[in-house]
Scaffold this motif. Structure first.
Motif, PDB file in Angstrom:
ATOM      1  N   THR A 162      93.716  43.279  56.110  1.00  0.00           N
ATOM      2  CA  THR A 162      92.290  43.178  56.392  1.00  0.00           C
ATOM      3  C   THR A 162      92.069  43.575  57.848  1.00  0.00           C
ATOM      4  O   THR A 162      93.024  43.858  58.571  1.00  0.00           O
ATOM      5  CB  THR A 162      91.778  41.748  56.156  1.00  0.00           C
ATOM      6  OG1 THR A 162      92.444  40.872  57.087  1.00  0.00           O
ATOM      7  CG2 THR A 162      92.037  41.286  54.730  1.00  0.00           C
ATOM      8  N   GLU A 163      90.822  43.537  58.270  1.00  0.00           N
ATOM      9  CA  GLU A 163      90.508  43.874  59.655  1.00  0.00           C
ATOM     10  C   GLU A 163      91.190  42.938  60.644  1.00  0.00           C
ATOM     11  O   GLU A 163      91.646  43.351  61.703  1.00  0.00           O
ATOM     12  CB  GLU A 163      88.985  43.813  59.844  1.00  0.00           C
ATOM     13  CG  GLU A 163      88.488  44.613  61.023  1.00  0.00           C
ATOM     14  CD  GLU A 163      86.969  44.664  61.033  1.00  0.00           C
ATOM     15  OE1 GLU A 163      86.394  43.972  61.891  1.00  0.00           O
ATOM     16  OE2 GLU A 163      86.388  45.376  60.191  1.00  0.00           O
ATOM     17  N   GLY A 164      91.287  41.650  60.284  1.00  0.00           N
ATOM     18  CA  GLY A 164      91.867  40.679  61.211  1.00  0.00           C
ATOM     19  C   GLY A 164      93.263  40.211  60.879  1.00  0.00           C
ATOM     20  O   GLY A 164      93.843  39.426  61.625  1.00  0.00           O
ATOM     21  N   GLY A 165      93.828  40.662  59.764  1.00  0.00           N
ATOM     22  CA  GLY A 165      95.162  40.192  59.394  1.00  0.00           C
ATOM     23  C   GLY A 165      95.586  40.699  58.025  1.00  0.00           C
ATOM     24  O   GLY A 165      95.485  41.890  57.743  1.00  0.00           O
ATOM     25  N   ALA A 166      96.027  39.772  57.189  1.00  0.00           N
ATOM     26  CA  ALA A 166      96.549  40.178  55.884  1.00  0.00           C
ATOM     27  C   ALA A 166      96.265  39.097  54.845  1.00  0.00           C
ATOM     28  O   ALA A 166      96.042  37.940  55.175  1.00  0.00           O
ATOM     29  CB  ALA A 166      98.045  40.428  55.970  1.00  0.00           C
TER      30      ALA A 166
END
Length: 198
Positions: A162-166
């Motif tokens: 994702t944009e901030g992680g997984a």
């Protein structure tokens, strides 16, 4: 609670009873489709009978394949249940040798051949698992993957970024689900929480 067992791999055993040859082959299965596939692959069209039984939790099926009703499939299922097995299929193939065995003889021959095969097969505990997903930030990702991967019976893999992680997909023994949740919360100070599938 009694531990349920399943087979580690395919096992087979043969015996001759009053000139009839009986060959049993047993294996682990995950679902009904796998059972049907196993039966189709292990049945010998040149044989007189290919009788079988399988159990998956509360579901089971069996077939006498032309033998008198109740003389083949049920005894094979009884051999599976008698050894506390689950997720198992057994096919017992008979090549007729010219001597009639009678109902009692058939029950003993089919059930006995299946039991002999299963007794000698390598077994392992059947562990009920649960699966879920974890949304995790990049700053916690490596630590979360390492710690979850180090737990016995727990598997974690990146499903998507994702944009901030997984987003991780996680599976664990059902009995360990609470511990996995606490570990995840403690590791990330509550930033990551697992959502178990119901």
């Amino acid at each position: 609670m009694v531990a349920r067992l399943t087979l580690v791999e395919i096992a087979s055993r043969q015996q001759e009873i009053k000139k009839s040859r009986f060959a049993a082959v047993a294996g682990p299965i995950a679902d009904e489709a796998a059972a049907k596939s196993f039966i189709a692959a292990r049945s010998d069209r040149a044989a007189n009978h290919n009788c079988w039984a399988w159990r998956l939790g509360q579901r089971y099926r069996f077939s006498d394949d032309g033998e008198p009703s109740g003389t083949a499939g049920k005894p094979i299922l009884a051999a599976i249940d008698g050894q506390g097995l689950d997720g198992v299929v057994v096919v017992v193939t008979r090549w007729f040798g010219g001597i009639l065995l009678g109902s009692g003889g058939l029950i003993r021959a089919y059930g006995g051949t299946a039991a002999l095969c299963l007794r000698e097969a390598e077994k392992e505990a059947l562990v009920e698992t649960v699966s879920g997903t974890v949304t995790c930030g990049f700053s916690d990702l490596a630590l979360v993957q390492a710690r979850l991967g180090a737990l016995s019976g727990v598997q974690a893999a990146v499903q998507a970024f994702t944009e901030g992680g997984a987003i991780l997909s996680v599976s664990a023994p059902k009995s360990e689900a609470g511990g996995v949740e606490r570990l995840l919360s403690d590791l990330t100070s509550g930033r990551s929480v697992i959502g178990w599938s119901r």
